[in-house]
Structure formats: structure tokens, C-alpha cells
Design an enzyme around this catalytic site. Structure first.
Site, PDB file in Angstrom:
ATOM      1  N   LYS A 279      75.789 -68.176  90.799  1.00  0.00           N
ATOM      2  CA  LYS A 279      74.567 -68.577  90.096  1.00  0.00           C
ATOM      3  C   LYS A 279      74.833 -69.605  89.000  1.00  0.00           C
ATOM      4  CE  LYS A 279      71.265 -67.715  90.812  1.00  0.00           C
ATOM      5  NZ  LYS A 279      70.477 -68.661  91.647  1.00  0.00           N
TER       6      LYS A 279
ATOM      7  N   ASP B 164      78.765 -66.434  95.769  1.00  0.00           N
ATOM      8  CA  ASP B 164      78.024 -66.741  97.001  1.00  0.00           C
ATOM      9  C   ASP B 164      78.889 -67.362  98.075  1.00  0.00           C
ATOM     10  OD1 ASP B 164      75.905 -66.716  94.735  1.00  0.00           O
ATOM     11  OD2 ASP B 164      74.823 -66.450  96.617  1.00  0.00           O
TER      12      ASP B 164
ATOM     13  N   GLN C 245      67.404 -63.520  86.731  1.00  0.00           N
ATOM     14  CA  GLN C 245      67.933 -62.368  87.480  1.00  0.00           C
ATOM     15  C   GLN C 245      68.669 -61.397  86.555  1.00  0.00           C
ATOM     16  OE1 GLN C 245      68.201 -65.543  88.428  1.00  0.00           O
ATOM     17  NE2 GLN C 245      68.213 -65.783  90.640  1.00  0.00           N
TER      18      GLN C 245
HETATM   19  O1  MRU Z   1      69.796 -66.960  93.677  1.00  0.00           O
HETATM   20  P1  MRU Z   1      70.318 -65.560  93.797  1.00  0.00           P
HETATM   21  O2  MRU Z   1      69.600 -64.588  92.924  1.00  0.00           O
HETATM   22  O3  MRU Z   1      70.392 -65.110  95.229  1.00  0.00           O
HETATM   23  O4  MRU Z   1      71.814 -65.651  93.260  1.00  0.00           O
HETATM   24  C1  MRU Z   1      72.620 -64.514  93.311  1.00  0.00           C
HETATM   25  C2  MRU Z   1      73.984 -64.716  92.786  1.00  0.00           C
HETATM   26  O5  MRU Z   1      74.355 -65.782  92.367  1.00  0.00           O
HETATM   27  C3  MRU Z   1      74.907 -63.542  92.893  1.00  0.00           C
HETATM   28  O6  MRU Z   1      75.803 -63.527  91.828  1.00  0.00           O
HETATM   29  C4  MRU Z   1      75.692 -63.626  94.221  1.00  0.00           C
HETATM   30  O7  MRU Z   1      74.826 -63.799  95.289  1.00  0.00           O
HETATM   31  C5  MRU Z   1      76.546 -62.426  94.446  1.00  0.00           C
HETATM   32  S1  MRU Z   1      75.597 -60.983  94.768  1.00  0.00           S
HETATM   33  C6  MRU Z   1      76.676 -59.688  94.979  1.00  0.00           C
END
Ligand code: MRU
Length: 358
Positions: free
Chosen positions: A257, A246, A205
Site C-alpha cells: 500500500k 501485494d 484501510q
Molecule cells: O488496496 P488494498 O486495500 O487491497 O491494499 C492492501 C495492501 O496493501 C495489503 O497490505 C496487502 O494486500 C497485503 S494483505 C495481507
């Protein structure tokens, strides 16, 4: 000459009510191809979230809110009890698409409250109220992210180096992002930041999304592999770390993440402030500590095969692929919310937030 469209000109998530579709950018195709897809059925919405076509805690919350509204609109049931039963079935199904980001259940619970608090209204009126609530969740996300940007900007100075992990950018929200919001506001105001984006194994990402959106916005961004963070910190190139999250537990432990906790440990070692950017909707006081946060585990192929021309691990090897990890609250310098920067003891700071007192 017309300005060329960049990724920043697309909505991460939007509602096409006429066509009864949630419209998202298919993020699995970025940065190579920018393609919008239209989600109409419960299965399409579930799959888009599960497969990370739309991802990032706030963006999946908004997608689920628009989605459950469209499913309620499609329900031909005039009887309130049967309408509520179908609503709850759809809610439970969408909520099962990803377990860690609390914004998904937060948005769906908010939508459910519209249904239960208006039980006396005719069903078509409830459906209109659901549309209004979903749009408010989207609009609120824009306001909240901008505020996080304003508060985050007070923590850094012109010319600073900032490291970020994964994508907590515009592509993870409706606009601005959370961890990227101070960077975007700084960019508008000539702060001249130097940003380091961790590539973020295994789903990249950081490389595919963060590097792409920051570069498209003209930010000075350098992509590094996750295992290079220590070197750039040791070189003195990083003045602050900004990451998203999250779910924040009541004691301030924070799920984000996979790899985030390692970055926090490095930052503590080098004496670099580590900031978590969190809309207060991500603070979950019903989860007492980080070890109670359910961590999503994903398919082994994401580690052994994805992105490679051929498999890069021996057949039969055991693979552990957790999608998130928990950063201990003791490693967090501050949590940047739409109400300001919260400092330890976080439990106390959370209780003073509007809507978190009870
Ligand atoms: O697996 P993902 O790509 O959904 O993980 C996203 C993250 O870990 C972001 O840092 C988190 O959702 C915050 S987004 C503002």
C-alpha cells in the site's frame, strides 16, 4: 448471556455453493456497518474487487478462486474445448480487476491448471475438482497466515510497540491476516503489544479496517495519521514494523500500500527493524525487480473528495493517486513467510523455498 458478535466472527470471504454465491463483507461500509453481500455474476465479482469491497492480496485471490469455480459451474458446456475457452475468458476478465496483487493471478492460474491437467475428465468432474481447489486455496491461506504469525512472534517480545500500515489483517485474508498474525497470536498468549495503526490515506484501510479489527479483538491499538509515524518512532514507542505486501519481486523489492516505502525509510533512520509478512504465493520470481511491478493508479476523487463533506481541493487541480509503492529490498530486515523469516540476500533465500526452485 450470548457473546456479542464482532467483525472477527465474520468470514471475510466464503462460498455458498447452494446459492451459487461468493459471500463477502462489504469492506467499503466498515467500520460503520457490517453487511454481507452475495456475488453471483462475473461483473459482480469484478466490481467487488475493483471497488475494494473485498481487498487485500490473499482475500482477492480466494474471492477469484471461488468466483471462477461458480462461473465454471454455471457454464452449461459439455465440450471440453468450449468449456476451456469460456473458463479462460472469465479468468482473463477477473484478472483485469486489479493489477498489483499477484495473488489474484496466482489463484486464477492455479484454478486453470486444474482444468488443463484434467482435460481427459468429463466437464462435471472438472467442475468438482475446481471446487476442491478453491476450498484448498482458502484453507491454505488460514494455515499460512497462522505460520507467519508463529514466525513473526519470534521477532518481538512482550510489551513491544508495533507499527503497521494499511490493512494486512483478517479482513485482507481469510483469518489472522499476515502483518497482524503475530499480533493476534501474541494477544492470545499475553504479549501485551502496543500497536500503532497508520490511517493510510487516501482510502483509510488503517483507520477503517486495522484499527477496527484490532480494537474488536481487545488489542491495545492507537490510530495515527500517516505523517505521525516519525514522531511515534522518535519517541521510542515502536520496536518493530510489520507490514503486508501485494507482490515481492525476485530481488526482494516489495510492493505494498502507498506509504509503505516511507515507513521503511523512517524505520531505517530510527534503527527499527522493518518486517514484510508475505505468504510465498506473493513472491513473484518472474518479476526481477520492483520497478517492473505494475502499480495501480486510482481515481483522483479518492484524494480530493472521498470522506469529506465537501471537496477539499481546488477544481481542476492535478492529482496523482498511486495505490501502491515499492520498498527497496535494502530497507527490509526480514520477509516473514510460512517457511520462516528470510534474510538478505533475498534472491538466494527465495530459491530455497519449496515450489520456487525452478
Ligand atoms: O488496496 P488494498 O486495500 O487491497 O491494499 C492492501 C495492501 O496493501 C495489503 O497490505 C496487502 O494486500 C497485503 S494483505 C495481507
Amino acid at each position: 448471556m450470548e457473546k456479542e458478535k464482532t467483525i472477527m466472527d465474520y468470514d471475510t470471504v466464503s462460498l455458498d455453493d447452494e446459492d451459487s454465491a461468493v459471500v463477502i463483507i462489504d469492506q467499503t461500509l466498515l467500520p460503520g456497518r457490517t453487511e454481507l453481500i452475495r456475488l453471483k455474476t462475473a461483473e459482480e465479482i469484478w466490481n467487488a474487487i475493483y471497488l475494494l469491497k473485498v481487498r487485500g492480496a490473499p482475500a482477492i485471490g480466494v474471492t477469484a478462486a471461488f468466483g471462477i469455480y461458480l462461473l465454471a459451474k454455471a457454464c452449461r458446456e459439455e465440450n471440453y474445448d468450449r468449456f476451456l475457452a469460456e473458463f479462460r475468458n472469465n479468468k482473463e476478465y477477473l484478472d483485469s480487476s486489479r493489477p498489483t496483487a499477484v495473488n489474484l493471478s496466482w489463484a486464477l492460474n492455479r484454478m486453470e491448471r486444474v482444468v488443463t491437467e484434467n482435460a481427459d475428465c468429463p466437464v462435471p468432474q472438472i467442475v468438482s475438482l475446481l471446487k476442491r481447489e478453491a476450498e484448498e486455496i482458502r484453507d491454505e491461506d488460514i494455515r499460512v497466515c497462522r505460520k507467519i504469525g508463529e514466525y513473526g512472534l519470534t521477532l518481538v517480545k512482550k510489551g513491544d510497540g508495533i507499527l503497521t500500515h494499511c490493512n494486512a489483517g483478517q479482513l485482507a485474508t481469510v483469518r489472522y491476516g499476515t502483518a497482524t498474525a503475530p499480533i493476534y497470536l501474541g494477544q492470545e498468549r499475553g504479549y501485551g503489544f502496543h500497536v500503532y495503526a497508520d490511517e493510510t490515506r487516501p482510502l483509510l484501510q488503517g483507520a477503517r479496517l486495522t484499527a477496527f479489527e484490532l480494537l474488536s479483538s481487545g488489542v491495545d491499538v492507537t490510530l495515527i495519521c500517516d505523517n505521525m509515524a516519525s514522531t511515534v518512532m522518535k519517541n521510542g514507542w515502536v520496536n518493530a514494523v510489520f507490514v503486508g505486501c501485494d507482490r515481492v519481486a525476485a530481488n526482494g523489492d516489495t510492493a505494498n500500500k502507498i506509504g509503505t516505502s516511507g515507513v521503511a525509510i523512517l524505520a531505517a533512520h530510527y534503527g527499527i527493524p522493518f518486517y514484510v509478512c508475505a505468504p510465498t504465493s506473493t513472491i513473484d520470481l518472474s518479476t526481477p525487480t520492483g520497478d517492473k511491478i505494475r502499480i495501480e493508479e486510482r481515481k483522483p476523487e479518492e484524494v480530493s473528495e472521498m470522506w469529506y463533506r465537501e471537496r477539499m481541493a481546488p477544481e481542476g487541480i492535478k492529482i496523482f493517486n498511486p495505490a501502491f509503492d515499492v520498498t527497496d529490498h535494502s530497507l527490509i530486515t526480514g520477509i516473514v513467510t510460512e517457511y520462516g523469516v528470510l534474510r538478505a540476500p533475498f534472491e538466494e533465500a527465495f530459491r530455497k523455498l519449496p515450489g520456487k526452485r525452478d
